[in-house]
Write a protein that holds these residues in place. Structure first.
Motif, short mmCIF file in Angstrom:
data_model
loop_
_atom_site.label_atom_id
_atom_site.label_comp_id
_atom_site.label_asym_id
_atom_site.label_seq_id
_atom_site.Cartn_x
_atom_site.Cartn_y
_atom_site.Cartn_z
N ALA B 144 0.82 -1.21 0.00
CA ALA B 144 0.00 0.00 0.00
C ALA B 144 0.86 1.27 0.00
O ALA B 144 0.71 2.11 -0.90
N PRO B 145 1.78 1.45 0.96
CA PRO B 145 2.58 2.68 0.92
C PRO B 145 3.40 2.82 -0.36
O PRO B 145 3.53 3.92 -0.90
N LEU B 146 3.90 1.68 -0.88
CA LEU B 146 4.70 1.73 -2.10
C LEU B 146 3.85 2.23 -3.26
O LEU B 146 4.28 3.11 -4.04
N ALA B 147 2.63 1.72 -3.35
CA ALA B 147 1.74 2.13 -4.44
C ALA B 147 1.39 3.61 -4.33
O ALA B 147 1.35 4.32 -5.34
N VAL B 148 1.17 4.07 -3.10
CA VAL B 148 0.82 5.48 -2.91
C VAL B 148 1.95 6.38 -3.39
O VAL B 148 1.73 7.38 -4.08
N GLN B 303 3.45 -5.67 14.88
CA GLN B 303 3.96 -4.30 14.92
C GLN B 303 4.42 -3.87 13.53
O GLN B 303 4.17 -2.74 13.11
N ALA B 304 5.09 -4.78 12.81
CA ALA B 304 5.62 -4.42 11.49
C ALA B 304 4.48 -4.09 10.54
O ALA B 304 4.55 -3.10 9.80
N SER B 305 3.40 -4.91 10.55
CA SER B 305 2.35 -4.60 9.60
C SER B 305 1.59 -3.35 10.03
O SER B 305 1.09 -2.62 9.17
N THR B 306 1.53 -3.08 11.34
CA THR B 306 0.94 -1.80 11.76
C THR B 306 1.76 -0.64 11.23
O THR B 306 1.22 0.35 10.73
N VAL B 307 3.08 -0.77 11.32
CA VAL B 307 3.95 0.30 10.84
C VAL B 307 3.68 0.58 9.37
O VAL B 307 3.51 1.72 8.96
N TYR B 308 3.60 -0.49 8.56
CA TYR B 308 3.40 -0.28 7.13
C TYR B 308 1.98 0.13 6.79
O TYR B 308 1.74 1.15 6.16
N VAL B 309 1.01 -0.72 7.22
CA VAL B 309 -0.37 -0.51 6.78
C VAL B 309 -0.92 0.81 7.30
O VAL B 309 -1.58 1.56 6.58
N LEU B 310 -0.64 1.12 8.55
CA LEU B 310 -1.20 2.36 9.10
C LEU B 310 -0.22 3.51 8.99
O LEU B 310 -0.43 4.46 8.24
N ALA B 311 0.91 3.41 9.70
CA ALA B 311 1.79 4.56 9.83
C ALA B 311 2.38 5.00 8.49
O ALA B 311 2.22 6.15 8.08
N MET B 312 3.01 4.07 7.77
CA MET B 312 3.70 4.47 6.54
C MET B 312 2.71 4.88 5.45
O MET B 312 2.94 5.81 4.70
N THR B 313 1.57 4.18 5.37
CA THR B 313 0.56 4.58 4.38
C THR B 313 0.06 5.99 4.69
O THR B 313 -0.12 6.81 3.79
#
Lengths: 414, 331
Positions: B144-148, B303-313
């Protein structure tokens, strides 16, 4: 057609006997549901060395003392210390004051190095290798100091029944003070890394919680118990040796955070503060150390004669870095060796808490949670039955052990 | 384009990618060792590792699905190799840049991870199974963050040119920074930050090395791999790190040194640009891999998927929003 009842499938992951997360062989059979641990079975017995039998079959108790030193490489002061207390109690030997202080200094140096070693291992378990290397670099200072003062990094052979074998001279004091000052100066760095770093906090807060009730129920000892808010410390509750003069207080995590959670983070707090406390204890010992002899009986043949003639029982209790260590010793008149020697290392008690603290944790939490008890397997392994013909190995259960104990007691009473 | 050029060019690119990937891995290991107060291995160590692995026995566990177990490393290497065909390297346009754009690169980035997952599941070890599950989760998380980020850049570029904004050549022609005002620059910086964090996950390094997690699941995905198969995974790993850093360079630092120095000759300019490209990749790698992995503990999978899916997105979306706001203000 009979519909079978569907249930959530769990699978078993063996951690150990050989696994990167474990520093010593032990096997944890984890029942896993997804990433969550449902149940744990702890199997010890992989490093059984018959150490008590070896200790009882030396030529004399002084040799047993060196075997005691080798029960565990890390606790190479607290085990012989404990045995010495037990034998001195059984044989009615009084230890000179100066020797008591030197023993305490040795024990506290061991605590510093043991806790720093643990801190490094804990950092490695959560994948923070930089902290692991840096902490062990800090630990080298105390290892060098131990070598300087006692002549060797591990297995110092400094204890003797009725005293110690090496004195601390006046010219050694400045070097000791230098190392202690070094630890005082790095303490704030250690504290910042372990207690304030965000990722360390993320991995250790609310992980492996052992509540105060559980800690009391499962008899957790040492830093593991204290981190759960049980102010239990042999140095405070039943001061032995020079601790009687020193007024040591058990450290609980609420000193810093105000609350007790009983998680891995709290165990880090307790161990870090104990490093600081150990530095203070050594300083106080150097201040107060009286002059005098360091051995009640310097002549070896006379000491051996005294131990051979002595009869009686003794129990030594020492607060090892991992918790309360207990040695039981029985001496018989005319017998040159220890008639009975029983060791109960702190990890033996703390292992009981493992299934409780692992329940509900993720797989990722298992290494740090297990390591947070600072388990020391080599101290623990005692009962392993091996059938040499079939090659079958089994660990004795409660029933069988009880039956054997009753039989043995009857045999002894005869 | 001539088929022969494509075939030989691809082979050459995989070779070059492998060489520089391993070189950068060696430098990274040395740098991190120094940060950790160690001496560290010599810089050529990755080359020695691969050579040694190639000589070692290739063990296939009894319970494994052997064809899948053997195919996965090849799939991983081929897909990472084909990544290099579509990313501009050494200051030159991508070899097959006209055939595929950034969207294709995003898809190709998934395939090596999928190959790792397949290999993990095929090896029948409980550790590898856990590792494969974790790899899938982390893979889905950083998409998700990469696509954004990719969308944000292409959207802005689409307003200044009629050419396909996803083409790497278009992105190189219109460097994102030159299109933006101060607000937009902040947005682009946020997107750059996101991409750097995604790079860590793509390269599977601490704090996102969850699928391998040595102390937890004993090497996870790769626990059963050895010999040649492991060396192929190792190669695809280093090439992927190199390709990902090149992608960051292509998206955010597509500048060349030769126009600035006024060098017009093809050979001289090419050499200068190539060297400058290596420096840029080194800088990206240093900040996204070495520095982060020396300074953090490993996350848990949740924690890692929270970082990516929520925070980084969120960070990437805020960056995109700022770029949009900048566009509206400057209209």
């Amino acid at each position: 057609m009979i519909q079978e009842e569907t249930k959530k499938a769990t699978y078993t992951i063996p951690v150990g006997p050989i696994h990167p997360a474990l520093k010593e062989p032990v096997q944890l059979m984890l029942e896993i549901e997804g990433e969550r641990v449902v149940d744990t079975d702890v199997r010890v017995g992989q490093v059984h060395r018959s150490i008590e039998w070896l200790g009882m079959n030396r030529n004399n108790p002084v040799q047993s003392l060196y075997v005691a030193e080798r029960i565990c490489g890390i606790c190479n002061i607290c085990h012989p210390f404990c045995l010495a207390i037990a034998v001195e109690q059984a044989a009615n030997i009084t230890v000179p004051d100066r020797a008591e202080y030197i023993r305490v200094i040795a024990a506290e140096m061991e605590r510093i190095h043991s806790h720093l070693l643990w801190a490094g291992v804990a950092a490695h378990e959560i994948g923070f290798d930089t902290v692991f290397y840096r902490t062990w670099q800090v630990r080298e200072e105390i290892m060098d100091l131990i070598e300087y003062v006692f002549g060797n990094r591990v297995t110092k052979a400094v204890l003797q029944f009725g005293g110690v074998r090496r004195d601390i001279t006046a010219e050694q004091i400045p070097r000791i003070r230098k190392s202690l000052d070094y630890y005082k100066s790095v303490f704030k760095h250690l504290r910042r890394v372990f207690l304030e770093d965000k990722t360390v906090r993320m991995r250790t807060r609310n992980v492996g919680v052992l509540s105060t009730e559980d800690a009391l129920k499962l008899l957790a000892v040492g830093p593991s118990g204290r981190a759960s808010g049980v102010p239990k410390d042999v140095r405070q509750d039943q001061p032995y040796s020079a601790y009687a003069d020193l007024n040591v207080k058990a450290i609980t995590p609420d000193i810093i955070t105000g609350t007790v959670v009983g998680d891995v983070y709290d165990r880090i707090i307790v161990r870090l503060l104990e490093v600081k406390q150990a530095v203070e204890i050594i300083e106080e010992c150097i201040e107060r150390m009286p002059e005098g002899p360091i051995m009640s009986e310097p002549k070896m043949p006379r000491l051996l004669k005294l131990l051979t003639d002595a009869a009686g029982e003794g129990v030594g209790r020492v607060e090892a870095p991992r918790g309360e260590d207990i040695h039981y010793v029985r001496l018989e008149a005319g017998q040159s060796t220890l008639a009975t020697w029983k060791v109960r290392a702190p990890t033996y008690v703390n292992l009981v808490a493992v299934p409780t603290i692992l329940r509900g944790m993720q797989i990722a939490d298992v290494p740090i949670t297990f390591a947070s008890l600072d388990p020391c397997m080599s101290c623990t392994n005692r009962v392993l039955v091996t059938d040499r013909v079939t090659g079958r190995k089994s660990v004795m259960g409660y029933e069988e052990l009880h039956r054997l104990s009753v039989e043995k007691t009857k045999e002894l009473q005869r | 384009m001539n088929l022969v050029i494509i075939i030989f060019g691809s082979a050459l690119l995989v070779f070059i990618g492998g060489f520089f990937g391993m070189l950068y891995r060696g430098i990274d290991r040395k740098l991190v060792a120094h940060m950790q107060a160690r001496v560290g291995p010599p810089i050529v160590q990755p080359f020695r590792d691969v050579r040694k692995l190639l000589m070692k026995e290739n063990i296939i566990p009894d319970g494994a699905i052997s064809w899948l177990f053997n195919a996965a490393p090849f799939l991983a290497l081929v897909s990472t190799g084909s990544l290099l065909l579509f990313i501009p390297l050494f200051g030159q346009p991508a070899l097959l840049g006209t055939y595929g754009d950034m969207i294709l690169v995003l898809y190709l980035l998934i395939i090596p991870s999928l190959a790792f997952v397949l290999g993990g599941f095929a090896s029948s070890s409980p550790y590898a199974t856990v590792g494969a599950q974790r790899e899938m989760i982390i893979m889905m998380s950083y998409e998700a963050p990469l696509a954004v980020v990719a969308l944000g850049i292409a959207w802005r570029i689409s307003h200044v040119t009629a050419a396909n904004p996803f083409l790497m050549s278009t992105i190189a022609e219109y460097p994102i920074w030159s299109l933006l005002g101060p607000v937009g620059v902040i947005g682009a910086l946020l997107m750059l930050f996101t991409l750097i964090v995604v790079t860590v996950g793509e390269a599977a390094k601490v704090p996102f090395d969850i699928a391998e997690a040595e102390t937890e699941i004993a090497g996870g995905l790769l626990v059963e791999y050895s010999g040649r198969n492991l060396s192929l995974f190792y190669l695809s790993d280093v090439i992927k790190a190199f390709a990902m850093s090149s992608l960051v360079v292509a998206l955010f630092i597509p500048y060349n040194l030769s126009p600035l120095l006024g060098i017009t000759s093809t050979v001289g300019g090419g050499i200068i640009d190539g060297l400058f490209f290596l420096v840029k990749v080194f800088v990206v790698m240093f900040f996204s891999i070495s520095l982060i992995r020396a300074g953090m503990a490993r996350f848990k999978i949740s924690q890692a998927s929270t970082v990516y899916v929520l925070a980084m997105t969120m960070v990437a979306l805020v960056g995109m929003l700022l770029v949009w706001a900048d566009f509206v203000i400057r209209m």
